[in-house]
Design a protein around this motif. Structure first.
Motif, PDB file in Angstrom:
ATOM      1  N   UNK B 112       1.416  16.959   7.055  1.00  0.00           N
ATOM      2  CA  UNK B 112       2.887  16.973   6.962  1.00  0.00           C
ATOM      3  C   UNK B 112       3.523  17.514   8.238  1.00  0.00           C
ATOM      4  N   UNK B 114       2.213  17.342  11.430  1.00  0.00           N
ATOM      5  CA  UNK B 114       2.037  16.574  12.655  1.00  0.00           C
ATOM      6  C   UNK B 114       1.084  15.411  12.421  1.00  0.00           C
ATOM      7  N   UNK B 115      -0.167  15.552  12.795  1.00  0.00           N
ATOM      8  CA  UNK B 115      -1.047  14.385  12.797  1.00  0.00           C
ATOM      9  C   UNK B 115      -2.520  14.757  12.744  1.00  0.00           C
ATOM     10  N   UNK B 119     -10.495  12.851  14.050  1.00  0.00           N
ATOM     11  CA  UNK B 119     -10.494  11.753  15.021  1.00  0.00           C
ATOM     12  C   UNK B 119     -11.876  11.406  15.529  1.00  0.00           C
ATOM     13  N   UNK B 126      -3.955   6.044  12.448  1.00  0.00           N
ATOM     14  CA  UNK B 126      -3.008   4.933  12.516  1.00  0.00           C
ATOM     15  C   UNK B 126      -1.584   5.454  12.693  1.00  0.00           C
ATOM     16  N   UNK B 127      -0.709   4.598  13.232  1.00  0.00           N
ATOM     17  CA  UNK B 127       0.683   4.999  13.440  1.00  0.00           C
ATOM     18  C   UNK B 127       1.354   5.491  12.168  1.00  0.00           C
ATOM     19  N   UNK B 128       1.092   4.794  11.065  1.00  0.00           N
ATOM     20  CA  UNK B 128       1.804   5.183   9.838  1.00  0.00           C
ATOM     21  C   UNK B 128       1.414   6.592   9.397  1.00  0.00           C
ATOM     22  N   UNK B 130       1.064   9.066  11.266  1.00  0.00           N
ATOM     23  CA  UNK B 130       1.844   9.994  12.068  1.00  0.00           C
ATOM     24  C   UNK B 130       3.340   9.823  11.826  1.00  0.00           C
ATOM     25  N   UNK B 132       7.115   9.682  10.151  1.00  0.00           N
ATOM     26  CA  UNK B 132       7.875  10.649   9.355  1.00  0.00           C
ATOM     27  C   UNK B 132       7.918  10.260   7.876  1.00  0.00           C
ATOM     28  N   UNK B 133       8.136   8.970   7.506  1.00  0.00           N
ATOM     29  CA  UNK B 133       8.164   8.657   6.064  1.00  0.00           C
ATOM     30  C   UNK B 133       6.842   8.968   5.360  1.00  0.00           C
ATOM     31  N   UNK B 134       5.706   8.680   5.994  1.00  0.00           N
ATOM     32  CA  UNK B 134       4.425   8.993   5.336  1.00  0.00           C
ATOM     33  C   UNK B 134       4.277  10.495   5.161  1.00  0.00           C
ATOM     34  N   UNK B 135       4.588  11.242   6.202  1.00  0.00           N
ATOM     35  CA  UNK B 135       4.427  12.705   6.134  1.00  0.00           C
ATOM     36  C   UNK B 135       5.319  13.311   5.061  1.00  0.00           C
ATOM     37  N   UNK B 149       0.674   0.974  -0.618  1.00  0.00           N
ATOM     38  CA  UNK B 149      -0.558   0.560   0.044  1.00  0.00           C
ATOM     39  C   UNK B 149      -1.428  -0.318  -0.869  1.00  0.00           C
ATOM     40  N   UNK B 194     -11.384   2.478   7.157  1.00  0.00           N
ATOM     41  CA  UNK B 194     -10.652   3.676   7.600  1.00  0.00           C
ATOM     42  C   UNK B 194      -9.708   4.150   6.496  1.00  0.00           C
TER      43      UNK B 194
END
Lengths: 95, 210
Positions: B112, B114-115, B119, B126-128, B130, B132-135, B149, B194
């Motif tokens: 929530x 950051x990211x 790794x 993935x971009x999603x 990182x 804001x809506x996903x977090x 999803x 993934x």
């Protein structure tokens, strides 16, 4: 206390999640690798990276892309440590 | 990337579709190399390491765990050590925690703040992940997120949302798909995506074509 801009858990939003995949651009990989190298060399650490990101002005944070935030943070950390003089990078970039 | 010497003026380094940050990142590298804070070769090596990371290593851990319950126990107890046991690079993060999806419990991973993400074992997030809506929504509306999803959980399945930190990163061991008895470790690993190791998808039921 007002919640900080980076603290997103449960932040009210109905925005859908953009699930498009995105291959990292060269400069994004470079930024990531620069930060990784600086960390391995002990110049900065992951907590400083986070603090730098979290100290961004909220509107800039919202606007910036992920690696733009990293770049902002690493520049901040390097200035604070005296590795970069104020304005040094901007002068280098000036045409 | 610039490999030029510094006996001539810098050529413009932006191309049309790049943001100003691109030139900034390159100029920053040049400055840090000139100041001998980093070496260009070390940065190149780090880039090579980053692009060499893919979800295949995580998938191998999961597949081995599906095949070998004793390995799975060790994976659940200490995922770093389990990765090292298979000769995989668990990366610099101090703790990697594997969690197991079962009939009764499903795990969903988010960061929530950051990211944070394993790794070394999964490649870049993935971009999603990182975004804001996903977090935000992984916490406030995790079932809605899963549904977006394409994962519909039965009401009686407990959903645990795990919030990563710089010090603890999570790897989900998805449920082994039915009908996969007799598959080899490699064949099983091909089913482990993934997204299934982040908890936003189930593993594939059959191997991808090609």
């Amino acid at each position: 206390m007002e919640r900080a801009v980076h603290d997103r858990g449960g932040w009210p939003t109905d925005a859908r999640i953009d699930r498009r995949e995105h291959e990292l651009a060269d400069w994004e990989l470079l930024t990531d690798a620069l930060v990784g190298t600086l960390m391995r060399e002990g110049v900065m650490n992951v907590d400083e990276l986070r603090r730098g990101i979290e100290s961004m002005p909220p509107d800039e944070y919202e606007r910036a892309s992920y690696y733009e935030r990293w770049l902002y943070s690493v520049e901040t950390a390097l200035r604070e440590k005296g590795v970069l003089a104020p304005g040094e990078l901007d002068r280098r970039l000036a045409p | 990337m610039s490999d030029h010497g510094h006996d001539h003026p810098h050529a413009p380094v932006t191309s049309g579709d790049e943001p100003p940050a691109a030139a900034r990142a390159r100029a920053l590298e040049d400055l840090l190399v000139e100041k001998r804070v980093v070496r260009h070769e070390d940065v190149r090596q780090m880039i090579d390491w980053l692009v060499s990371r893919t979800p295949a290593d995580g998938a191998r851990l999961v597949a081995r765990g599906w095949l070998d319950p004793e390995f799975e126990e060790r994976l659940l107890a200490d995922a770093r050590a389990a990765a090292l046991e298979l000769g995989l690079d668990p990366g610099p993060s101090p703790r990697v925690v594997a969690v197991e999806n079962t009939e009764a419990v499903h795990h969903l991973v988010v960061c929530t703040l950051c990211s944070c993400y394993p790794r070394a074992l999964l490649g870049p997030p993935p971009d999603w992940y990182k975004s804001l809506p996903y977090r935000s929504r992984a916490v406030s509306d995790p079932r809605g997120v899963l549904s977006e999803f394409g994962v519909e959980l039965d009401d009686d399945v407990e959903l645990r949302v795990l919030d990563s930190t710089a010090d603890i990163r999570y790897l989900v061991i998805p449920r082994r798909p039915p009908g996969t008895e007799g598959l080899s470790e490699e064949e099983l690993a091909a089913l482990v995506t993934r997204d299934s190791m982040i908890g936003v998808a189930q593993p594939l039921a059959t191997a991808p074509a090609g």
